[in-house]
Write a protein that holds these residues in place. Sequence first.
Motif, PDB file in Angstrom:
ATOM      1  N   HIS A 147      41.610  -6.133 -44.365  1.00  0.00           N
ATOM      2  CA  HIS A 147      42.954  -5.557 -44.372  1.00  0.00           C
ATOM      3  C   HIS A 147      44.014  -6.635 -44.608  1.00  0.00           C
ATOM      4  O   HIS A 147      44.101  -7.605 -43.876  1.00  0.00           O
ATOM      5  CB  HIS A 147      43.204  -4.845 -43.046  1.00  0.00           C
ATOM      6  N   THR A 149      48.156  -7.467 -45.343  1.00  0.00           N
ATOM      7  CA  THR A 149      49.515  -6.938 -45.234  1.00  0.00           C
ATOM      8  C   THR A 149      50.510  -7.770 -46.032  1.00  0.00           C
ATOM      9  O   THR A 149      51.665  -7.410 -46.125  1.00  0.00           O
ATOM     10  CB  THR A 149      49.971  -6.892 -43.767  1.00  0.00           C
ATOM     11  N   ASP A 153      51.080  -3.902 -47.747  1.00  0.00           N
ATOM     12  CA  ASP A 153      49.857  -3.202 -47.362  1.00  0.00           C
ATOM     13  C   ASP A 153      49.595  -2.040 -48.327  1.00  0.00           C
ATOM     14  O   ASP A 153      50.305  -1.032 -48.288  1.00  0.00           O
ATOM     15  CB  ASP A 153      49.990  -2.673 -45.937  1.00  0.00           C
TER      16      ASP A 153
END
Length: 191
Positions: A147, A149, A153
């Motif tokens: 993940h 950001t 994102d």
Amino acid sequence: MQISSVTFKQFYTPSLQKSSQSNEQCELVETFCSTFELPDENCNHAKFDENLVQKIASYKEKAIQPVTDMLAKTDNEKDATAGLFLLNRIIDAGAAGAEKTYPVISKFNYSKSPNIQTMLAGIYRKTLVPDGFCALMTMYVENLPNHKTKPFDPNEEICGAMLAYLNNDKNTCNNFLEGLKNKAALSSYSK
């Protein structure tokens, strides 16, 4: 035998006008791609010439073909993001038939680029092409372990697009929820 002379008159040929207009659109797309700048760690948005975008988007349906031609040939993130951005703006301008671009833009469905994923999600949100939902799910699931950001994102736009699908088509929503139930049942069974 008598031979008479024939005088040819010049006729208006719309195909020549279309060709020159099409060439102008292709040149505009090329110019846009060459000046387009991707987001980076210091700036979380692309930099581009807004006037040029508006001019290209004003062609609406006529601008779709030059953009998809460019996207079909590109193999780099910058041009792919620029082309998908243009396609997004052309759709926003009210162009009809953008859903027919799926065979061309689907080549980017498995891209790891947050820029490309965000642009694709925006297009799929607007066109609701049935095959786009699976691509969005795949992007989302593959982004979870890594993940990111920064600079932004991509999952925000991906999830927004998935919600648009679920809100629009009750069958898709029901199938999705059933899939989640089955996944939960399998997960609890394997533990």
